[in-house]
Write a protein that holds these residues in place. Structure first.
Motif, mmCIF file in Angstrom:
data_model
loop_
_atom_site.group_PDB
_atom_site.id
_atom_site.type_symbol
_atom_site.label_atom_id
_atom_site.label_comp_id
_atom_site.label_asym_id
_atom_site.label_seq_id
_atom_site.Cartn_x
_atom_site.Cartn_y
_atom_site.Cartn_z
ATOM 1 N N GLN A 71 -13.790 -10.338 -15.398
ATOM 2 C CA GLN A 71 -13.996 -11.064 -16.648
ATOM 3 C C GLN A 71 -13.952 -12.572 -16.411
ATOM 4 O OE1 GLN A 71 -10.948 -10.348 -19.523
ATOM 5 N NE2 GLN A 71 -11.940 -11.542 -21.115
ATOM 6 N N ARG A 77 -14.705 -14.178 -13.672
ATOM 7 C CA ARG A 77 -15.934 -14.584 -12.978
ATOM 8 C C ARG A 77 -17.118 -14.637 -13.931
ATOM 9 N NH1 ARG A 77 -14.577 -10.752 -8.143
ATOM 10 N NH2 ARG A 77 -13.192 -12.103 -6.951
ATOM 11 N N LEU A 78 -17.204 -13.659 -14.828
ATOM 12 C CA LEU A 78 -18.311 -13.654 -15.790
ATOM 13 C C LEU A 78 -18.234 -14.842 -16.737
ATOM 14 C CD1 LEU A 78 -18.573 -9.866 -16.687
ATOM 15 C CD2 LEU A 78 -20.218 -11.235 -15.404
ATOM 16 N N ILE A 79 -17.048 -15.147 -17.210
ATOM 17 C CA ILE A 79 -16.884 -16.289 -18.114
ATOM 18 C C ILE A 79 -17.223 -17.581 -17.385
ATOM 19 C CG2 ILE A 79 -15.159 -17.656 -19.362
ATOM 20 C CD1 ILE A 79 -13.873 -14.999 -20.185
ATOM 21 N N GLU A 80 -16.780 -17.704 -16.145
ATOM 22 C CA GLU A 80 -17.073 -18.906 -15.375
ATOM 23 C C GLU A 80 -18.573 -19.027 -15.095
ATOM 24 O OE1 GLU A 80 -16.038 -20.379 -10.925
ATOM 25 O OE2 GLU A 80 -14.366 -19.642 -12.126
ATOM 26 N N LYS A 81 -19.246 -17.904 -14.917
ATOM 27 C CA LYS A 81 -20.685 -17.923 -14.635
ATOM 28 C C LYS A 81 -21.490 -18.325 -15.870
ATOM 29 C CE LYS A 81 -24.467 -14.935 -13.138
ATOM 30 N NZ LYS A 81 -24.835 -13.570 -12.738
ATOM 31 N N PHE A 82 -21.190 -17.743 -17.021
ATOM 32 C CA PHE A 82 -21.981 -17.982 -18.219
ATOM 33 C C PHE A 82 -21.508 -19.187 -19.028
ATOM 34 C CE2 PHE A 82 -22.813 -13.404 -17.522
ATOM 35 C CZ PHE A 82 -24.192 -13.507 -17.347
ATOM 36 N N PHE A 83 -20.275 -19.600 -18.872
ATOM 37 C CA PHE A 83 -19.732 -20.756 -19.590
ATOM 38 C C PHE A 83 -19.053 -21.696 -18.598
ATOM 39 C CE2 PHE A 83 -19.558 -17.109 -22.485
ATOM 40 C CZ PHE A 83 -20.371 -17.579 -23.505
#
Length: 83
Positions: free
Chosen positions: A35, A37-43
């Motif tokens: 989660q 990593r996904l947040i850092e990637k998209f935001f």
């Protein structure tokens, strides 16, 4: 003889419960890492902005003097009330 069987059953249940908790916590750690990593990637966090939690640097010396005066007055008032 019955007590030995109860103790072994209790140990089995204890091991099963501890195993399930360990498995759940391990899965939760991996899920939180994914989660993050996904947040850092998209935001992505912008590097040039000042974080909202960082205090502003517009503090003057008079602010410090006012704070010291207020604290001193509170201490004197407390000491006067004590007797």
């Amino acid at each position: 003889m019955e007590e030995v069987n109860l103790v072994s059953e209790a140990l089995k249940f204890m091991a099963l419960g501890m195993g399930i908790v360990f498995l759940f916590l391990t899965i939760m750690i991996f899920a939180l890492k994914i989660q993050a990593r996904l947040i850092e990637k998209f935001f992505p966090e912008k590097k040039d902005e000042v974080p909202a939690w960082q205090p502003k640097q517009n503090k003057t010396a008079s602010d410090d003097k006012d704070t010291i005066a207020a604290i001193s007055a509170a201490i004197i008032h407390y000491n006067n009330q004590k007797g």
